[in-house]
Design a protein around this motif. Structure first.
Motif, PDB file in Angstrom:
ATOM      1  N   UNK A 379      52.364  29.423  79.182  1.00  0.00           N
ATOM      2  CA  UNK A 379      52.443  30.805  78.696  1.00  0.00           C
ATOM      3  C   UNK A 379      53.117  30.953  77.334  1.00  0.00           C
ATOM      4  N   UNK A 380      54.233  30.263  77.065  1.00  0.00           N
ATOM      5  CA  UNK A 380      54.829  30.411  75.723  1.00  0.00           C
ATOM      6  C   UNK A 380      53.864  30.029  74.601  1.00  0.00           C
ATOM      7  N   UNK A 381      53.075  28.989  74.832  1.00  0.00           N
ATOM      8  CA  UNK A 381      52.101  28.567  73.819  1.00  0.00           C
ATOM      9  C   UNK A 381      51.029  29.632  73.631  1.00  0.00           C
ATOM     10  N   UNK A 382      50.527  30.168  74.760  1.00  0.00           N
ATOM     11  CA  UNK A 382      49.462  31.171  74.679  1.00  0.00           C
ATOM     12  C   UNK A 382      49.955  32.464  74.025  1.00  0.00           C
ATOM     13  N   UNK A 383      51.136  32.910  74.423  1.00  0.00           N
ATOM     14  CA  UNK A 383      51.663  34.164  73.881  1.00  0.00           C
ATOM     15  C   UNK A 383      51.867  34.057  72.376  1.00  0.00           C
ATOM     16  N   UNK A 384      52.396  32.928  71.930  1.00  0.00           N
ATOM     17  CA  UNK A 384      52.586  32.739  70.480  1.00  0.00           C
ATOM     18  C   UNK A 384      51.256  32.782  69.743  1.00  0.00           C
ATOM     19  N   UNK A 385      50.230  32.133  70.327  1.00  0.00           N
ATOM     20  CA  UNK A 385      48.916  32.144  69.689  1.00  0.00           C
ATOM     21  C   UNK A 385      48.305  33.527  69.635  1.00  0.00           C
ATOM     22  N   UNK A 386      48.453  34.296  70.720  1.00  0.00           N
ATOM     23  CA  UNK A 386      47.903  35.650  70.753  1.00  0.00           C
ATOM     24  C   UNK A 386      48.567  36.534  69.689  1.00  0.00           C
ATOM     25  N   UNK A 387      49.886  36.508  69.661  1.00  0.00           N
ATOM     26  CA  UNK A 387      50.609  37.364  68.714  1.00  0.00           C
ATOM     27  C   UNK A 387      50.319  36.980  67.265  1.00  0.00           C
ATOM     28  N   UNK A 388      50.159  35.689  67.019  1.00  0.00           N
ATOM     29  CA  UNK A 388      49.849  35.238  65.657  1.00  0.00           C
ATOM     30  C   UNK A 388      48.500  35.779  65.208  1.00  0.00           C
ATOM     31  N   UNK A 389      47.511  35.767  66.112  1.00  0.00           N
ATOM     32  CA  UNK A 389      46.192  36.305  65.769  1.00  0.00           C
ATOM     33  C   UNK A 389      46.248  37.808  65.529  1.00  0.00           C
ATOM     34  N   UNK A 390      46.940  38.503  66.403  1.00  0.00           N
ATOM     35  CA  UNK A 390      46.983  39.962  66.294  1.00  0.00           C
ATOM     36  C   UNK A 390      47.689  40.417  65.023  1.00  0.00           C
ATOM     37  N   UNK A 391      48.647  39.635  64.556  1.00  0.00           N
ATOM     38  CA  UNK A 391      49.421  40.041  63.382  1.00  0.00           C
ATOM     39  C   UNK A 391      48.735  39.690  62.061  1.00  0.00           C
TER      40      UNK A 391
END
Length: 450
Positions: A379-391
């Motif tokens: 989850x930490x890896x996925x959440x970081x990837x999601x937020x990076x894309x959204x930003x």
């Protein structure tokens, strides 16, 4: 390249009109004559029936070859040879009795003289071509009008002839010569050759180990010893697909080694897009038979993951998704972190095709099951990837797909997602403070240097 040099019965005053079968121009000399065919060195009787004599006459005529590039060659003679090849094929198809040595010997000489020829060098030494580039992948062979019928004759011979008779004429050298022909640039020839080669493998059981080894050698040479494109890798893999399909379970050790040492490294070459479909099928056959092999394959694909080739990345993502569906579920926990890390890196790619394909992976139920086996690590890896894309991702469609996946993650484990998001914010704050501290240190150093 010259004419026939007088070996034809037409040049003999004793030749009957019926025997005027020699082509006017031929780019290749041959010592085969009708008399030699009728009086073969295998102690055959001097008398032959009219049907056999007609067959031998056609074989003798068709043993002459044309390059189709020499201006001295006669187009009418080329057409005549094609008609005689068709006639020969028709006779072989309708024969009631099996072919004997009296006919097989010259027939295999005909096959050798027509098929075993020098091939032109590869047109493209650069291997990074796409499978849809048909003009690059296939270069028509000028002599195909003859070769097509010769391959049909060859296939018919294999079907009609006994194993004992075939063994006399098909040896290791003959098989190696066939294997060389897979380097032909003509897709049609490679398809015909594939059918013939596989038919030999199916019928002549005692040659199977040798044929497998020679194909191994072709693959290994292509992967590790040359940077030139080999046009026939895809066709050889298609043959292997049917071979693997027939393997019994549990798999032999030599077959597992073939997967690990040959099939997995075949993901490495730049031009693997051309044969990826066949390669993925072979790999999936192994994993379906023994799902625990999926770990070796997945880690091998991650090892050979491309750095700058976006088309290969898209193909690899699709192959990983299929493998996750067949791999042993007991391996999910071990594979979840390396797989999700790679997929997350791909969904952050600036290439929109790679990013979108990586995001679509999360529509696969099996992928979610795998990720759920190691939620705390993944989850930490996925959440970081999601937020990076959204930003900051430039593609609107990528951002929309990321929003959808984020919604699924939050629905799956809302507390864990919030926890990971908080940790990410703390990490970003710490990094920001550290960056400011470094900046202040450099400013003091610059001030002291003035």
């Amino acid at each position: 390249m010259g004419g026939y040099n007088g070996n034809s019965p037409r040049n003999s005053p004793k030749a009957s009109p019926r025997k005027t079968f020699s082509p006017k121009h031929s780019p290749r000399k041959t010592n085969i004559t009708l008399k030699q065919l009728l009086l073969d060195s295998r102690n055959m009787p001097n008398f032959v029936d009219s049907e056999t004599e007609e067959l031998l006459s056609l074989i003798s005529y068709c043993s002459f070859t044309y390059t189709f590039t020499d201006p001295q060659e006669s187009p009418s003679q080329q057409d005549l040879k094609r008609l005689k090849l068709i006639q020969l094929l028709s006779i072989i198809k309708t024969l009631i009795k099996p072919l004997d040595d009296q006919v097989l010997s010259p027939l295999f000489k005909l096959l050798s003289s027509n098929l075993f020829r020098p091939l032109p060098p590869p047109i493209h030494s650069v291997v990074s071509i796409l499978p849809e580039d048909d003009d690059l992948v296939s270069n028509p062979t000028p002599s195909w009008p003859h070769l097509q019928i010769v391959y049909d004759i060859f296939l018919r011979i294999i079907i009609r002839t006994s194993v004992e008779s075939l063994r006399i004429y098909i040896d290791h050298s003959f098989l190696l010569n066939l294997l060389i022909l897979f380097q032909s640039e003509d897709q049609r020839e490679r398809d015909s050759l594939k059918n013939v080669f596989h038919r030999i493998y199916s019928k002549l059981h005692f040659y199977r180990p040798f044929m497998r080894k020679t194909m191994h050698d072709v693959f290994l040479h292509y992967v590790f010893e040359t940077d030139q494109r080999h046009p026939g890798i895809g066709e050889l893999l298609e043959i292997w697909g049917t071979i693997i399909n027939g393997f019994s379970v549990p798999l032999k050790e030599e077959h597992k080694l073939f997967l690990m040492r040959v099939l997995v490294p075949l993901h490495k070459p730049k031009g693997m897009q051309v044969y990826h479909r066949q390669l993925a099928y072979c790999v999936s056959q192994f994993v379906q038979k023994e799902p625990e092999l999926g770990e070796v394959v997945i880690r091998g694909i991650l090892k050979y993951w491309p750095v700058t080739n976006c088309q290969k990345e898209v193909l690899f993502i699709g192959e990983l998704e299929e493998l996750v569906e067949t791999v042993d579920p007991q391996l999910y926990k071990e594979l979840a972190l390396p797989l999700c890390t790679k997929i997350t890196k791909c969904l952050n790619s600036w290439n929109s095709q790679v990013a979108e394909r990586a995001l679509y992976v999360w529509n696969n139920e099996q992928f979610w099951k795998m990720a759920s086996q190691a939620m705390e690590e993944v989850f930490p890896v996925l959440v970081e990837g999601m937020e990076k894309n959204l930003q900051g991702h430039w593609s609107k469609s990528v951002r929309q797909l990321t929003e959808n996946v984020k919604g699924m993650l939050e629905a799956l484990a809302p507390f864990l997602y919030s926890k990971c998001l908080l940790q990410l914010e703390i990490q970003e704050a710490v990094e920001c403070v550290e960056e400011m501290r470094r900046k202040e240190i450099w400013e003091r150093i610059e001030s002291a240097a003035k």
